[in-house]
Design a protein around this motif. Structure first.
Motif, short mmCIF file in Angstrom:
data_model
loop_
_atom_site.label_atom_id
_atom_site.label_comp_id
_atom_site.label_asym_id
_atom_site.label_seq_id
_atom_site.Cartn_x
_atom_site.Cartn_y
_atom_site.Cartn_z
N ARG A 18 -15.83 -6.13 1.43
CA ARG A 18 -16.88 -5.20 1.83
C ARG A 18 -16.41 -3.77 1.54
N ARG A 20 -16.33 -1.27 3.38
CA ARG A 20 -15.55 -0.71 4.49
C ARG A 20 -14.09 -1.16 4.47
N PHE A 21 -13.75 -2.14 3.63
CA PHE A 21 -12.36 -2.59 3.51
C PHE A 21 -11.54 -1.69 2.59
N ILE A 50 -11.50 -0.29 13.57
CA ILE A 50 -10.46 -0.79 12.67
C ILE A 50 -10.03 -2.19 13.08
N GLN A 52 -11.96 -4.50 14.30
CA GLN A 52 -13.00 -5.38 13.76
C GLN A 52 -12.87 -5.52 12.24
N THR A 53 -12.57 -4.41 11.57
CA THR A 53 -12.40 -4.44 10.11
C THR A 53 -11.20 -5.29 9.74
#
Length: 140
Positions: A18, A20-21, A50, A52-53
């Motif tokens: 994703r 966001r990664f 972070i 959650q990521t």
């Protein structure tokens, strides 16, 4: 925009990654293992976001999570797969930055300025509070 960036990944054969990664993976590649707290601080993000990521990245086999120096911390490091993606993610990060700059040059207002002003406004009154202020409950 995230959906479009993700399409670029998929078109390049990169599944399960994703947008966001990208920044956390790039940061870990440059710093080495970090605790979730250290990673969050270095990225200017909340511990919760972070965490959650990292859980999502771990599920995709991009990072490992090992016990940290005390029982409350976990050290996050890249897997071989995560490390192998970093050169592409850095190139995509630069290309995205350039694309945003290009958009800024063709629209009558800077997108980066708008985003910053929205962030600032939400800092004064959250989106949640704004929704609640407008929410009219239906009669029961």
């Amino acid at each position: 925009m995230d959906a479009e960036i993700e399409r670029v990944y998929v078109e390049r054969g990169i599944e399960g990654v994703r947008p966001r990664f990208a920044y956390p993976l790039i940061r870990l590649a440059h710093t080495g293992p970090l605790t979730i707290r250290e990673l969050a601080k270095s990225l200017g993000r909340s511990h919760s976001a972070i965490s959650q990521t990292v859980a999502a990245m771990r599920k995709e086999g991009l990072v490992t999570s090992e016990p940290g120096p005390d029982a409350r911390t976990r050290r996050i490091d890249l897997t071989a797969r995560g490390r192998s993606l970093v050169p592409f993610l850095e190139a995509e990060w630069r290309a995205t930055h350039d694309a945003v700059a290009e958009l800024d040059s063709v629209i009558p207002y800077a997108m980066t300025t708008v985003v910053e002003e929205v962030r600032r406004a939400l800092g004064h009154r959250s989106m949640r509070q704004r929704i609640l202020d407008h929410l009219v409950e239906p009669p029961r």
